[in-house]
Design a protein around this motif. Structure first.
Motif, PDB file in Angstrom:
ATOM      1  N   LYS A 104       0.804  -1.218   0.000  1.00 58.82           N
ATOM      2  CA  LYS A 104       0.000   0.000   0.000  1.00 58.82           C
ATOM      3  C   LYS A 104       0.838   1.270   0.000  1.00 58.82           C
ATOM      4  O   LYS A 104       0.366   2.341  -0.387  1.00 58.82           O
ATOM      5  CB  LYS A 104      -0.912   0.015   1.236  1.00 58.82           C
ATOM      6  CG  LYS A 104      -1.824  -1.192   1.375  1.00 58.82           C
ATOM      7  CD  LYS A 104      -2.540  -1.162   2.727  1.00 58.82           C
ATOM      8  CE  LYS A 104      -3.391  -2.404   2.938  1.00 58.82           C
ATOM      9  NZ  LYS A 104      -4.006  -2.412   4.296  1.00 58.82           N
ATOM     10  N   VAL A 105       2.092   1.143   0.478  1.00 58.25           N
ATOM     11  CA  VAL A 105       2.893   2.342   0.697  1.00 58.25           C
ATOM     12  C   VAL A 105       4.371   1.954   0.774  1.00 58.25           C
ATOM     13  O   VAL A 105       4.710   0.812   1.071  1.00 58.25           O
ATOM     14  CB  VAL A 105       2.433   3.062   1.991  1.00 58.25           C
ATOM     15  CG1 VAL A 105       2.671   2.188   3.213  1.00 58.25           C
ATOM     16  CG2 VAL A 105       3.111   4.421   2.154  1.00 58.25           C
ATOM     17  N   ILE A 106       5.239   2.919   0.481  1.00 56.95           N
ATOM     18  CA  ILE A 106       6.687   2.747   0.601  1.00 56.95           C
ATOM     19  C   ILE A 106       7.187   3.677   1.702  1.00 56.95           C
ATOM     20  O   ILE A 106       6.766   4.836   1.783  1.00 56.95           O
ATOM     21  CB  ILE A 106       7.399   3.080  -0.730  1.00 56.95           C
ATOM     22  CG1 ILE A 106       7.028   2.056  -1.816  1.00 56.95           C
ATOM     23  CG2 ILE A 106       8.919   3.115  -0.542  1.00 56.95           C
ATOM     24  CD1 ILE A 106       7.519   2.436  -3.202  1.00 56.95           C
ATOM     25  N   LEU A 107       8.078   3.167   2.537  1.00 59.45           N
ATOM     26  CA  LEU A 107       8.710   3.985   3.570  1.00 59.45           C
ATOM     27  C   LEU A 107      10.216   3.956   3.366  1.00 59.45           C
ATOM     28  O   LEU A 107      10.845   2.908   3.433  1.00 59.45           O
ATOM     29  CB  LEU A 107       8.370   3.456   4.973  1.00 59.45           C
ATOM     30  CG  LEU A 107       9.106   4.119   6.141  1.00 59.45           C
ATOM     31  CD1 LEU A 107       8.790   5.611   6.225  1.00 59.45           C
ATOM     32  CD2 LEU A 107       8.776   3.412   7.454  1.00 59.45           C
ATOM     33  N   THR A 108      10.798   5.113   3.091  1.00 62.74           N
ATOM     34  CA  THR A 108      12.248   5.235   2.946  1.00 62.74           C
ATOM     35  C   THR A 108      12.851   5.606   4.300  1.00 62.74           C
ATOM     36  O   THR A 108      12.398   6.555   4.942  1.00 62.74           O
ATOM     37  CB  THR A 108      12.607   6.312   1.903  1.00 62.74           C
ATOM     38  OG1 THR A 108      12.020   5.967   0.650  1.00 62.74           O
ATOM     39  CG2 THR A 108      14.105   6.425   1.735  1.00 62.74           C
ATOM     40  N   VAL A 109      13.856   4.851   4.713  1.00 59.14           N
ATOM     41  CA  VAL A 109      14.502   5.083   6.010  1.00 59.14           C
ATOM     42  C   VAL A 109      15.981   5.374   5.768  1.00 59.14           C
ATOM     43  O   VAL A 109      16.679   4.572   5.147  1.00 59.14           O
ATOM     44  CB  VAL A 109      14.350   3.863   6.945  1.00 59.14           C
ATOM     45  CG1 VAL A 109      14.962   4.167   8.303  1.00 59.14           C
ATOM     46  CG2 VAL A 109      12.885   3.475   7.087  1.00 59.14           C
ATOM     47  N   GLU A 110      16.432   6.517   6.271  1.00 57.45           N
ATOM     48  CA  GLU A 110      17.822   6.924   6.058  1.00 57.45           C
ATOM     49  C   GLU A 110      18.382   7.607   7.299  1.00 57.45           C
ATOM     50  O   GLU A 110      17.628   8.160   8.099  1.00 57.45           O
ATOM     51  CB  GLU A 110      17.936   7.921   4.894  1.00 57.45           C
ATOM     52  CG  GLU A 110      17.346   7.463   3.579  1.00 57.45           C
ATOM     53  CD  GLU A 110      17.435   8.559   2.524  1.00 57.45           C
ATOM     54  OE1 GLU A 110      18.557   9.051   2.278  1.00 57.45           O
ATOM     55  OE2 GLU A 110      16.387   8.930   1.965  1.00 57.45           O
ATOM     56  N   MET A 111      19.705   7.608   7.397  1.00 59.12           N
ATOM     57  CA  MET A 111      20.376   8.453   8.375  1.00 59.12           C
ATOM     58  C   MET A 111      20.725   9.781   7.694  1.00 59.12           C
ATOM     59  O   MET A 111      21.883  10.124   7.471  1.00 59.12           O
ATOM     60  CB  MET A 111      21.624   7.763   8.929  1.00 59.12           C
ATOM     61  CG  MET A 111      21.320   6.703   9.956  1.00 59.12           C
ATOM     62  SD  MET A 111      22.775   6.164  10.888  1.00 59.12           S
ATOM     63  CE  MET A 111      23.666   5.252   9.637  1.00 59.12           C
TER      64      MET A 111
END
Length: 353
Positions: A299-306
């Motif tokens: 349903k959705v994309i979550l981008t995780v970054e420092m």
């Protein structure tokens, strides 16, 4: 082969030597200092040369000169030092000189701090120097992967006659894990008949240069390089898919952040929430085609970054407008926790119909 417990910086240095690197030019900056320290101690033992340059600018230009002889050469630095190297990296790209550059990145901008960060993504993947050029960028998530990718980087650099960057954050440089040094190369490499090794009266002199004052000739050269970059995009993309089957949310993360994300995904699964991961191993070329394999359940994309959000631009391009994209990041040396990522996932899924 037995595994050896090593610190990341030293493991990368040892991998470079295993790959045939005998010449290192660098300048100290935390958190990569153990890498040149290791090289200064170990290279002379095998007849190699370590030079602590007077600056990062000097170091990358020494790389230019040494790479012109056809030798396997490397430099390393951290974020502010990498910024200083950008002109020289552009020169190496323009002159088609293979070399390996390691960035153990830290928080910024400016001098920033010495804690881990991924805020060099723009500089590293877009080419921080001038002109039409790209270069492969590897982002290891473990020390074993850092070893393997460093060794591969030398082959890729020689094969395509291009600079290659291995980018890890401060955690990659400072953590310790067991590693082994495997023979991994099956790539048939071209002869270095372009190198400045002396003519011995048998051929015309080779000239290493990136200056072309005739615009027609320069355009021809740029198109030649661009064709090479397109080949790299076609053949050298690397990524990992993790628990993507039936995922209702897809997280995208690279490097050490991806390890934290995996812990969050495993914990979410125990709570009945299906989440998957796309992990780019090459930041350039970016694994755009991996996003075509996102399941219909997502349903959705979550981008995780420092960082405050830099890879998210490439995620948007790869997504092609199909799914909404959210972002969660920590920056300035702060590291995301699995619990915070889980909370973000639950909040996002609660708002997506």
């Amino acid at each position: 082969m037995a595994k050896v417990l090593m610190k990341g910086n030293e493991a990368i240095a040892a991998a470079a030597m295993k790959a045939g690197c005998k010449y290192f030019f660098g300048y100290p900056i935390t958190p990569q200092n153990e890498l040149p320290e290791f090289m200064s101690r170990e290279l002379p033992k095998i007849g190699g040369v370590f030079v602590q340059a007077e600056s990062e600018v000097a170091a990358i230009n020494m790389i230019y000169g040494a790479a012109g002889t056809g030798a396997r050469v490397m430099t390393s630095s951290s974020s502010p030092g990498m910024a200083l190297k950008q002109e020289g990296i552009s020169y190496c790209a323009g002159a088609e000189l293979p070399c390996v550059i390691v960035n153990i990145s830290r928080g910024g901008p400016g001098l920033g701090g010495i804690q881990p960060s991924q805020a060099d993504y723009f500089m590293t993947t877009r080419g921080g120097g001038n002109g039409d050029y790209r270069h492969p960028v590897y982002a290891p998530a473990t020390l074993q992967e850092a070893v393997d990718l460093t060794m591969e980087a030398f082959d890729v650099a020689d094969y395509y006659r291009t600079p290659v960057i291995v980018m890890g954050d401060g955690m990659i440089g400072q953590m310790m894990e067991p590693v082994e040094f495997k023979e991994t190369s099956n790539r048939e490499l071209p002869a270095k008949d372009w190198a400045t090794t002396g003519t011995e009266g048998k051929r015309q002199p080779n000239i290493i240069n990136s200056l072309a004052l005739d615009p027609a000739e320069l355009e021809k050269h740029c198109h030649k390089l661009d064709a090479r970059y397109k080949e790299i995009e076609e053949k050298e993309v690397r990524h990992e898919m993790y628990k993507m089957e039936g995922a209702e949310i897809v997280l995208v993360a690279y490097g050490t952040t991806s390890r934290i994300v995996k812990n969050a995904i495993d914990a979410l699964q125990k709570e009945g929430i299906k989440a998957g991961l796309i992990r780019p191993i090459t930041l350039w070329p970016f694994p755009e085609k991996a996003f075509d394999a996102i399941p219909e359940t997502a349903k959705v994309i979550l981008t995780v970054e420092m960082s405050t959000g830099q890879m998210i631009d490439d995620v948007k391009i790869a997504n092609k407008g199909r799914l909404p994209i959210e972002f969660y990041g920590r920056t300035g040396g702060m590291i995301p926790t699995p619990e915070a990522i889980m909370e973000q996932v639950k909040e996002i899924l609660g708002g997506v119909k």
